[in-house]
Design a protein around this motif. Structure first.
Motif, PDB file in Angstrom:
ATOM      1  N   UNK A 143      81.429 -10.780  -5.258  1.00 47.62           N
ATOM      2  CA  UNK A 143      81.368 -11.149  -6.670  1.00 47.62           C
ATOM      3  C   UNK A 143      79.942 -11.521  -7.083  1.00 47.62           C
ATOM      4  N   UNK A 144      79.251 -12.285  -6.229  1.00 51.64           N
ATOM      5  CA  UNK A 144      77.906 -12.711  -6.627  1.00 51.64           C
ATOM      6  C   UNK A 144      76.946 -11.519  -6.690  1.00 51.64           C
ATOM      7  N   UNK A 145      77.124 -10.539  -5.796  1.00 52.65           N
ATOM      8  CA  UNK A 145      76.262  -9.346  -5.867  1.00 52.65           C
ATOM      9  C   UNK A 145      76.554  -8.557  -7.143  1.00 52.65           C
ATOM     10  N   UNK A 146      77.834  -8.422  -7.462  1.00 57.53           N
ATOM     11  CA  UNK A 146      78.190  -7.679  -8.680  1.00 57.53           C
ATOM     12  C   UNK A 146      77.609  -8.368  -9.924  1.00 57.53           C
ATOM     13  N   UNK A 147      77.730  -9.697  -9.986  1.00 55.59           N
ATOM     14  CA  UNK A 147      77.221 -10.408 -11.164  1.00 55.59           C
ATOM     15  C   UNK A 147      75.697 -10.356 -11.214  1.00 55.59           C
ATOM     16  N   UNK A 148      75.071 -10.462 -10.048  1.00 58.42           N
ATOM     17  CA  UNK A 148      73.604 -10.344  -9.952  1.00 58.42           C
ATOM     18  C   UNK A 148      73.155  -9.013 -10.559  1.00 58.42           C
ATOM     19  N   UNK A 149      73.843  -7.952 -10.167  1.00 49.60           N
ATOM     20  CA  UNK A 149      73.448  -6.617 -10.646  1.00 49.60           C
ATOM     21  C   UNK A 149      73.835  -6.422 -12.115  1.00 49.60           C
ATOM     22  N   UNK A 150      74.941  -7.019 -12.513  1.00 55.05           N
ATOM     23  CA  UNK A 150      75.367  -6.886 -13.915  1.00 55.05           C
ATOM     24  C   UNK A 150      74.360  -7.562 -14.846  1.00 55.05           C
ATOM     25  N   UNK A 151      73.891  -8.746 -14.451  1.00 53.68           N
ATOM     26  CA  UNK A 151      72.945  -9.466 -15.311  1.00 53.68           C
ATOM     27  C   UNK A 151      71.614  -8.725 -15.413  1.00 53.68           C
ATOM     28  N   UNK A 152      71.310  -7.946 -14.399  1.00 51.28           N
ATOM     29  CA  UNK A 152      70.030  -7.250 -14.419  1.00 51.28           C
ATOM     30  C   UNK A 152      70.100  -5.880 -15.070  1.00 51.28           C
ATOM     31  N   UNK A 153      71.286  -5.313 -15.131  1.00 49.80           N
ATOM     32  CA  UNK A 153      71.411  -3.987 -15.759  1.00 49.80           C
ATOM     33  C   UNK A 153      72.091  -4.064 -17.117  1.00 49.80           C
ATOM     34  N   UNK A 154      72.784  -5.181 -17.375  1.00 50.27           N
ATOM     35  CA  UNK A 154      73.586  -5.367 -18.597  1.00 50.27           C
ATOM     36  C   UNK A 154      74.703  -4.333 -18.683  1.00 50.27           C
ATOM     37  N   UNK A 155      75.008  -3.675 -17.592  1.00 46.00           N
ATOM     38  CA  UNK A 155      76.009  -2.613 -17.607  1.00 46.00           C
ATOM     39  C   UNK A 155      76.923  -2.792 -16.378  1.00 46.00           C
ATOM     40  N   UNK A 156      78.132  -3.323 -16.580  1.00 47.74           N
ATOM     41  CA  UNK A 156      79.008  -3.586 -15.427  1.00 47.74           C
ATOM     42  C   UNK A 156      79.334  -2.333 -14.613  1.00 47.74           C
ATOM     43  N   UNK A 157      79.498  -1.180 -15.279  1.00 48.24           N
ATOM     44  CA  UNK A 157      79.843   0.044 -14.535  1.00 48.24           C
ATOM     45  C   UNK A 157      78.702   0.447 -13.597  1.00 48.24           C
ATOM     46  N   UNK A 164      84.320  -9.594 -15.849  1.00 51.71           N
ATOM     47  CA  UNK A 164      82.925  -9.452 -15.404  1.00 51.71           C
ATOM     48  C   UNK A 164      81.971  -9.815 -16.536  1.00 51.71           C
ATOM     49  N   UNK A 165      82.284  -9.327 -17.738  1.00 54.14           N
ATOM     50  CA  UNK A 165      81.393  -9.619 -18.868  1.00 54.14           C
ATOM     51  C   UNK A 165      81.344 -11.122 -19.124  1.00 54.14           C
ATOM     52  N   UNK A 166      82.495 -11.767 -18.972  1.00 53.16           N
ATOM     53  CA  UNK A 166      82.545 -13.211 -19.189  1.00 53.16           C
ATOM     54  C   UNK A 166      81.755 -13.943 -18.097  1.00 53.16           C
ATOM     55  N   UNK A 167      82.022 -13.573 -16.838  1.00 58.91           N
ATOM     56  CA  UNK A 167      81.362 -14.265 -15.723  1.00 58.91           C
ATOM     57  C   UNK A 167      79.852 -14.070 -15.744  1.00 58.91           C
ATOM     58  N   UNK A 168      79.429 -12.899 -16.205  1.00 61.45           N
ATOM     59  CA  UNK A 168      77.989 -12.623 -16.217  1.00 61.45           C
ATOM     60  C   UNK A 168      77.333 -13.085 -17.517  1.00 61.45           C
ATOM     61  N   UNK A 169      78.120 -13.690 -18.419  1.00 65.84           N
ATOM     62  CA  UNK A 169      77.605 -14.118 -19.738  1.00 65.84           C
ATOM     63  C   UNK A 169      76.876 -12.965 -20.413  1.00 65.84           C
ATOM     64  N   UNK A 170      77.493 -11.794 -20.363  1.00 71.36           N
ATOM     65  CA  UNK A 170      76.787 -10.599 -20.789  1.00 71.36           C
ATOM     66  C   UNK A 170      76.496 -10.571 -22.282  1.00 71.36           C
ATOM     67  N   UNK A 171      77.427 -11.129 -23.063  1.00 75.31           N
ATOM     68  CA  UNK A 171      77.236 -11.101 -24.518  1.00 75.31           C
ATOM     69  C   UNK A 171      75.908 -11.734 -24.902  1.00 75.31           C
TER      70      UNK A 171
END
Lengths: 195, 268
Positions: free
Chosen positions: A30-44, A116-123
């Motif tokens: 989970x932490x790797x996924x969120x790390x990458x999501x925050x850096x790409x802004x793209x969960x997919x 994922x969007x919620x956990x990564x605070x993507x908005x």
């Protein structure tokens, strides 16, 4: 007499017992996924990169030389950063390790995506990135848009801008560096282009 | 075992990594002399199927926890008629079948319609599409059908009776905004599938592992449906275009010589 030292970490145990790798994966997935999501802004895209990260970690686990779980985590995140770097350089995810292991990139359900969007605070991150992107100088903004959002190759970016490929690369690089510097937070969010 | 992850896609990846670890744990070579080793390897290659079979029990996730009812598994084999009609069911199940279908199988439980999944007969048809035989499928509020073959791509499921797969196959139709896609299961002896839309547009696809996938860049005109009430109570149009509708047409099965060999009841 020399004694072989017992493995200290789950990752090291997985060298002799591959099934143990699942424990290492579950501890960090989970932490790797969120790390990458925050850096790409793209969960997919982040899931694609995370899959490659873990496949690479599985393939390379014999090379880990640390002795603590923290060091194993750090080693894993270095692989994740490297995957990001490769993605930024090539403009596509290299699926070498996942293909070698025969893995299929999983898909997010709608529930997954929301979580994922919620956990990564993507908005909030997307809003901040959008505001900074608009502030970039015109030439850089256009180059970053073509390269990162439209995912054009550098020769195509150069063609669209009417400049040489070297100039196109320089504009994208400067634009991303500026975005990275402006977005950098104490935890390094979104500073991936400079990692 | 460790706790489930909160994100289903990550759980899917865990299952695949577990399968990869199991593959790696298998002994890679016998400790015989080199000469003899070569002879044994060649003999195995000559006799065995190209893919390694798996025989250990397998319990993939067949529904979404908290959303669908759990789906039961069934240890019985598929019907003899289905095995006779489909080479993909006569070959052994491989580690690749398990690893690559596992992420798709949670869709099977959606709508609580499929039950008694015969996990030993699940096969990968192509990347992203699984064949899932099941003992029971609910076909209406008070109706069920036994011994069905289902196709899933991880988001939708299409089923049909195993007893008629030789004559009618199983066809799944989907429409996007601009494209109609036909995918399906066809019996042995069908080499290609041709679809001719009512508008005259035709498309053809080769069959691999009893499976084909083709699409035409057309959809039917959308049906008009009643518009839902606007959340703010304001008036809008009372009728709006509905979801994309697949373009209709005729499917033909062709053998290796291009002769039409089915289906018995063409889909129209």
């Amino acid at each position: 007499m020399l004694r072989r030292r017992a493995p200290d970490t789950v990752l090291q145990r997985s060298v002799a017992d591959p099934a143990a790798f699942e424990g290492f994966y579950r501890a960090h997935a989970e932490s790797v996924l969120l790390f990458l999501t925050r850096r790409t802004l793209d969960p997919h895209l982040a899931l694609d990169l995370a899959s490659e990260t873990f496949a690479e970690a599985f393939a390379q686990r014999k090379r880990f030389r640390g002795s603590t779980e923290e060091e194993a985590g750090g080693w894993l995140f270095r692989i994740a950063r490297n995957e990001l770097f490769q993605y930024a350089r090539r403009g596509k995810v290299e699926r070498t390790a996942t293909e070698r292991l025969g893995l299929t990139i999983p898909r997010f359900s709608e529930d997954d995506l929301e979580r994922v969007e919620h956990l990564a605070s993507l908005g909030a991150l997307r809003e901040a990135a959008r505001a900074l992107f608009v502030d970039l100088p015109d030439a850089q903004r256009e180059a970053v848009h073509l390269r990162v959002i439209e995912e054009l190759s550098y020769p195509d970016v150069a063609l669209r801008l009417g400049v040489t490929e070297t100039t196109a690369r320089a504009r994208v690089s400067r634009g991303l560096r500026q975005l990275g510097e402006r977005m950098a937070t104490p935890t390094g969010e979104l500073s991936w282009m400079n990692d | 075992m460790d706790e489930r992850l909160n994100i289903d896609a990550l759980e899917d990846l865990a299952i695949q990594l577990r399968a990869a670890a199991a593959r790696e744990r298998r002994p890679k070579r016998l400790s015989w002399g080199p000469r003899r080793g070569v002879v044994v390897s060649l003999a195995v290659l000559a006799v065995a199927a190209p893919a390694l079979a798996v025989t250990q029990p397998w319990s993939p996730m067949l529904s979404r926890p908290g959303t669908d009812n759990p789906v039961k598994t069934d240890a019985s084999p598929v019907t003899a008629s289905a095995r006779e009609a489909l080479a993909v069911l006569r070959r052994p199940q491989t580690p690749e079948d398990r690893a690559k279908t596992a992420p798709l199988l949670k869709a099977v439980g959606a709508g609580n319609q499929v039950d008694g999944v015969q996990t030993a007969s699940i096969r990968l048809l192509t990347d992203g599409v699984a064949l899932v035989p099941a003992k029971t499928v609910r076909t209406g509020p008070f109706a069920t059908s036994d011994d069905e073959l289902c196709l899933t791509n991880g988001t939708s499921v299409t089923c049909g009776p195993a007893s008629s797969v030789r004559t009618t196959g199983i066809t799944s139709v989907e429409a996007s905004r601009t494209t109609t896609s036909y995918t399906g299961l066809v019996p042995d002896g069908v080499a290609r599938v041709r679809f001719t839309a009512n508008t005259g547009t035709a498309a053809e696809a080769a069959v691999t592992s009893n499976f084909y996938s083709l699409s035409v860049p057309e959809v039917a005109p959308p049906r008009m449906i009643d518009a839902p009430d606007a959340p703010d109570g304001s008036n809008g149009p009372s009728r709006i275009p509905g979801p994309p509708t697949p373009v209709g047409g005729t499917i033909e099965w062709l053998d290796a010589n291009g002769r039409i060999v089915g289906p018995e009841h063409p889909n129209r």
